[in-house]
Motif scaffolding. Structure first.
Motif, mmCIF file in Angstrom:
data_model
loop_
_atom_site.group_PDB
_atom_site.id
_atom_site.type_symbol
_atom_site.label_atom_id
_atom_site.label_comp_id
_atom_site.label_asym_id
_atom_site.label_seq_id
_atom_site.Cartn_x
_atom_site.Cartn_y
_atom_site.Cartn_z
ATOM 1 N N ALA A 1 0.830 -1.209 0.000
ATOM 2 C CA ALA A 1 0.000 0.000 0.000
ATOM 3 C C ALA A 1 0.865 1.260 0.000
ATOM 4 N N SER A 2 1.952 1.224 0.761
ATOM 5 C CA SER A 2 2.855 2.379 0.833
ATOM 6 C C SER A 2 3.521 2.639 -0.516
ATOM 7 N N ALA A 3 3.940 1.579 -1.181
ATOM 8 C CA ALA A 3 4.571 1.732 -2.498
ATOM 9 C C ALA A 3 3.585 2.320 -3.512
ATOM 10 N N ILE A 4 2.338 1.878 -3.430
ATOM 11 C CA ILE A 4 1.312 2.404 -4.333
ATOM 12 C C ILE A 4 1.064 3.881 -4.037
ATOM 13 N N ALA A 5 0.999 4.233 -2.749
ATOM 14 C CA ALA A 5 0.752 5.620 -2.368
ATOM 15 C C ALA A 5 1.849 6.547 -2.897
ATOM 16 N N THR A 6 3.070 6.073 -2.931
ATOM 17 C CA THR A 6 4.183 6.867 -3.472
ATOM 18 C C THR A 6 4.086 6.981 -4.996
ATOM 19 N N PHE A 7 3.674 5.904 -5.609
ATOM 20 C CA PHE A 7 3.570 5.865 -7.074
ATOM 21 C C PHE A 7 2.376 6.665 -7.592
ATOM 22 N N GLU A 8 1.322 6.729 -6.802
ATOM 23 C CA GLU A 8 0.042 7.278 -7.260
ATOM 24 C C GLU A 8 0.123 8.710 -7.818
ATOM 25 N N PRO A 9 0.721 9.663 -7.111
ATOM 26 C CA PRO A 9 0.773 11.028 -7.671
ATOM 27 C C PRO A 9 1.598 11.125 -8.951
ATOM 28 N N ILE A 10 2.661 10.344 -9.042
ATOM 29 C CA ILE A 10 3.488 10.343 -10.264
ATOM 30 C C ILE A 10 2.667 9.819 -11.431
ATOM 31 N N ASN A 11 1.963 8.722 -11.189
ATOM 32 C CA ASN A 11 1.140 8.119 -12.236
ATOM 33 C C ASN A 11 -0.024 9.030 -12.618
ATOM 34 N N ASN A 12 -0.648 9.661 -11.610
ATOM 35 C CA ASN A 12 -1.799 10.523 -11.881
ATOM 36 C C ASN A 12 -1.429 11.684 -12.798
#
Length: 320
Positions: A124-135
């Motif tokens: 979940a933490s890795a996704i949270a870090t990736f999310e703004p970059i991907n968005n």
């Protein structure tokens, strides 16, 4: 192993994971393969949290591994050159958000599952870090900003995108590995505890042998020269078929009409698995055989879907 292959393997493993809490719950005299209807409060808490993790895993189902492989195959080569981009895509925003939300909701539930909790938090933490970059890159991709700047933004932010996505893929793999290991342990325990000759024992045996077979299926399709693996796959299918026959007999001692839906679902896995063995033996899967790749992919996906449906049937409330 390539990320694409790993994604496929994850898919097979997770389909059987859904039976985990079920097999465990059934052993506690539950009427279903889902959350147990009876048992101690601690049992209920653990099963509820386990099922929530399983839901998150099924929601994910190798999403990031597949996305990374797609990036490597289709996006990276275009970014490596200096020609203007004509198309560009990242991970669907809604998928990223949904998976993270599922993981966080599961982790917030009461109880502790040491085998899964740390891996789920890391994922979940890795996704949270990736999310703004991907968005941010998703907006750029959806609005076709690459047609305006010829791909400058995609290239400028590519390193950060790849590094972040790779961390998500690694965390995803660990999470699935932990679930798979727990699945194997609980299903084996359910099988061992069930009385010999009982419906419950054969039911768990169907899952065990089916899972064992599905772990080998990728090699059957992609490495047709690996005769040993193909024979192991066929042996697991034979043992699964024996479990189905014994299960059917045991069911009919108490329910003369049997349970044709589950029986057909399991037999479809076995039948199409045996067809795959025959195709491999006849050389249809050889690279120089001329069989279109999309045909092989359809057959592979079909077998995966057969197994998925079998597990789905096994997890229905009040199933036979």
């Amino acid at each position: 192993m390539r990320y694409r292959d790993r994604a496929r393997m994850i898919g097979f493993a997770l389909l059987a994971v859904a039976c985990l809490a079920g097999c465990n719950a059934e052993d506690k005299n539950s009427a279903t393969l889902g959350i147990a209807a009876q048992g101690s409060s601690a049992d209920q808490t653990e099963i509820a949290k386990s099922n929530a993790y399983i839901t998150a895993a099924n929601e994910s189902s190798g999403t990031f591994a597949k996305a990374f492989q797609t990036y490597q195959d289709t996006v990276a080569p275009k970014l490596a050159g200096d020609r203007p981009l004509e198309d560009y895509a990242v991970v669907p925003v809604q998928d990223v958000t949904k998976i993270r939300a599922r993981l966080e909701s599961a982790g917030a539930l009461a109880g502790s599952i040491p085998e899964l909790d740390p891996a789920a938090r890391d994922y979940a933490s890795a996704i949270a870090t990736f999310e703004p970059i991907n968005n941010e890159l998703a907006n750029y991709a959806q609005s076709k900003g690459f047609l305006t700047d010829k791909g400058a933004k995609a290239r400028a932010e590519d390193a950060a995108f790849v590094a972040s996505l790779r961390k998500v893929v690694d965390a995803e793999t660990v999470f699935f590995d932990r679930i798979e290991a727990r699945d194997a342990r609980l299903t084996q325990e359910a099988y061992d505890r069930a009385p010999k000759g009982s419906v419950e024992r054969y039911r768990a045996g169907i899952v065990l042998r089916g899972k064992a077979a599905m772990k080998e299926v990728l090699t059957v399709f992609t490495e047709p020269d690996d005769v040993a693996t193909r024979q192991a796959f066929a042996k697991n299918l034979d043992e699964m078929a024996e479990m189905v026959e014994n299960w059917d007999r045991a069911v009919r001692t108490k329910k003369p009409e049997g349970c044709p839906a589950l029986q057909s679902s399991a037999n479809l896995v076995i039948a199409n698995g045996r067809k795959a063995v025959q195709s491999a033996e006849e050389g249809r899967f050889d690279r120089d055989a001329g069989t279109p790749s999309f045909v092989l992919q359809q057959e592979f996906n079909g077998l995966q879907q057969n197994f998925s449906m079998m597990i789905f049937e096994l997890n229905q409330p009040f199933s036979c």
